[in-house]
Design an enzyme around this catalytic site. Sequence first.
Site, short mmCIF file in Angstrom:
data_model
loop_
_atom_site.label_atom_id
_atom_site.label_comp_id
_atom_site.label_asym_id
_atom_site.label_seq_id
_atom_site.Cartn_x
_atom_site.Cartn_y
_atom_site.Cartn_z
N THR A 12 0.74 -1.18 0.30
CA THR A 12 0.07 0.00 -0.07
C THR A 12 0.85 1.02 0.20
OG1 THR A 12 -0.12 0.45 2.29
CG2 THR A 12 -1.87 -1.24 1.27
N GLY A 14 2.33 2.36 -2.65
CA GLY A 14 3.64 1.95 -3.41
C GLY A 14 3.89 2.99 -4.71
N THR A 15 3.39 4.06 -4.86
CA THR A 15 3.63 4.97 -5.96
C THR A 15 4.89 5.71 -5.84
OG1 THR A 15 2.40 6.91 -5.18
CG2 THR A 15 0.98 5.29 -6.34
N GLY A 17 8.39 7.06 -2.87
CA GLY A 17 9.21 6.92 -1.52
C GLY A 17 9.57 5.33 -1.40
N TYR A 150 0.17 12.14 14.94
CA TYR A 150 0.80 11.20 14.07
C TYR A 150 1.77 10.17 14.73
CZ TYR A 150 4.45 9.55 10.46
OH TYR A 150 5.38 9.22 9.66
N1 LIG Z 1 9.72 9.53 5.02
C1 LIG Z 1 10.07 9.56 6.46
O1 LIG Z 1 10.99 10.19 7.09
C2 LIG Z 1 9.36 8.52 6.97
C3 LIG Z 1 9.74 8.14 8.29
C4 LIG Z 1 8.97 7.39 9.24
C5 LIG Z 1 7.97 6.92 8.52
N2 LIG Z 1 7.59 7.02 7.43
C6 LIG Z 1 6.26 6.63 7.03
O2 LIG Z 1 6.58 5.80 5.54
C7 LIG Z 1 5.23 5.53 4.98
C8 LIG Z 1 5.84 5.85 3.42
O3 LIG Z 1 5.96 7.16 3.41
P1 LIG Z 1 7.06 7.81 2.56
O4 LIG Z 1 8.11 8.66 3.48
O5 LIG Z 1 7.73 6.76 1.45
O6 LIG Z 1 6.36 9.08 1.83
P2 LIG Z 1 5.89 9.38 0.11
O7 LIG Z 1 7.26 9.19 -0.94
O8 LIG Z 1 5.19 10.30 0.05
O9 LIG Z 1 5.03 7.82 0.03
C9 LIG Z 1 3.69 7.68 0.54
C10 LIG Z 1 3.03 6.70 -0.37
O10 LIG Z 1 1.82 6.55 0.37
C11 LIG Z 1 0.90 6.46 -0.64
N3 LIG Z 1 -0.22 7.26 0.22
C12 LIG Z 1 -0.35 8.37 0.98
N4 LIG Z 1 -1.71 8.60 1.51
C13 LIG Z 1 -2.31 7.43 1.27
C14 LIG Z 1 -3.48 7.06 1.23
N5 LIG Z 1 -4.49 7.58 2.20
N6 LIG Z 1 -4.01 5.98 0.88
C15 LIG Z 1 -3.13 5.25 -0.14
N7 LIG Z 1 -1.92 5.74 -0.42
C16 LIG Z 1 -1.64 6.80 0.25
C17 LIG Z 1 1.40 7.73 -1.70
O11 LIG Z 1 0.59 7.46 -2.72
P3 LIG Z 1 -0.28 8.71 -3.67
O12 LIG Z 1 0.42 10.05 -3.48
O13 LIG Z 1 -0.19 8.10 -4.96
O14 LIG Z 1 -1.51 8.43 -3.11
C18 LIG Z 1 2.60 7.19 -1.82
O15 LIG Z 1 2.68 6.03 -2.67
C19 LIG Z 1 4.57 6.44 5.82
O16 LIG Z 1 3.34 5.39 6.35
C20 LIG Z 1 4.98 7.27 6.54
O17 LIG Z 1 4.38 7.80 7.55
C21 LIG Z 1 8.11 8.16 6.70
#
Ligand SMILES: NC(=O)c1ccc[n+]([C@@H]2O[C@H](COP(=O)([O-])OP(=O)(O)OC[C@H]3O[C@@H](n4cnc5c(N)ncnc54)[C@H](OP(=O)(O)O)[C@@H]3O)[C@@H](O)[C@H]2O)c1
Length: 250
Positions: A12, A14-15, A17, A150
Site C-alpha cells: 500500500t 507504492g507509488t 518513496g 502522528y
Molecule cells: N519519510 C520519512 O521520513 C518517514 C519516516 C518514518 C515513517 N514514514 C512512513 O513511511 C510511509 C511511506 O511514506 P514515504 O516517506 O515513503 O512517503 P511518500 O514518498 O510520500 O510515499 C507515500 C506513499 O503512500 C501513498 N499514500 C499516502 N496517503 C495514502 C492514502 N491515504 N491511501 C493510499 N496511499 C496513500 C502515496 O501515494 P499517492 O500519493 O499516490 O496516494 C505514496 O505512494 C508512511 O507510512 C510514512 O508515515 C516516513
Amino acid sequence: MQRFKNKFALITGGTNGMGFATAQQFIQEHGKVIITGRSAETVNKAIDRLGQNAFGIVSNAGNMTDVFTLQKQVKQYTENIDFLFVNAGYGKFASVVDADEAHFDELYNMLVKGTFFTVQQILPLMKAGSAIILNTSFVTEVGMANFSVYSSAKSAVQSFIKTFAAELAEKGIRVNGISPGHIKTNIYNNTGLNTEQIDGAIQSILPAIPFKRLGEPAEIANAVLFLASQEASYIHGTELTVDAGISVIR
Ligand SMILES: NC(=O)c1ccc[n+]([C@@H]2O[C@H](COP(=O)([O-])OP(=O)(O)OC[C@H]3O[C@@H](n4cnc5c(N)ncnc54)[C@H](OP(=O)(O)O)[C@@H]3O)[C@@H](O)[C@H]2O)c1
C-alpha cells in the site's frame, strides 16, 4: 538474488518513496507486485516505471469503503498474497493547542483504521509462510513537539505488530514492523508546507541525525525485503529500526 520468484506482494502506498523502492527491488528479485495509491495518475505512472510485473489499484487507506473493497480488487490479479507491506501514509503536524478534529480523524483513519482493516481484509489471501510488515516510525520512541497525533497513530500501529503476531503465529504468518528514521521521500509534500519551508525543515533536522544525511528509500527497502524473506524466518513480532541511530543516540 531471486528471493521472491513466484511470490506476489501487495504494497500500500507504492507509488512513491519507500513503498515504490520496495516494489522495485521485489520485482528485481523476480516477484510480482500490486501497489496502491490515491489517484489513477500516480498509480499508472508508477506501474509504467515498474514494468510488466507490477499492477495498480487506486485505493485510499483513509477511506473505509476503499479498504473494504481492496480484497476484491486484489483478487482480479491473484488469489494469494505472500507479502503484505502496509505502508501508505504521511504525517501532518500541529500542537495540542492547534490540532483540530479533522487533523486527528485524517491521520487516525489512514494510519490506524487503514492499517488494521487492510490487514483484516488481505489476511484471507495469505497462507502459511507469508509475511506482513507494518510501517511505523522512529517518532514512537521520542517526544517531538507538534507530532502528538502522528506519533500516537504510529504507536498504535506498533502495538498491532505484537497483537497480530500473537494471533497469526498459529497460521504461520510472520508479522513485523519497519521503523524508519528521516528518509528522503515525498512525505513532506502532504504536510501543507511550501518548498522553502520543507527545505528549512530538512536543514534543521540534519544536525540531529547521527549520519548527517537523510536515508534513501532503497535503504528501507533492503530492510523490508530482508524481513519479508526466508532469511528472517525466525523473526516475528518485532520492529527493525532503520534510522541511523536517531532514536537512541543523543
Ligand atoms: N519519510 C520519512 O521520513 C518517514 C519516516 C518514518 C515513517 N514514514 C512512513 O513511511 C510511509 C511511506 O511514506 P514515504 O516517506 O515513503 O512517503 P511518500 O514518498 O510520500 O510515499 C507515500 C506513499 O503512500 C501513498 N499514500 C499516502 N496517503 C495514502 C492514502 N491515504 N491511501 C493510499 N496511499 C496513500 C502515496 O501515494 P499517492 O500519493 O499516490 O496516494 C505514496 O505512494 C508512511 O507510512 C510514512 O508515515 C516516513
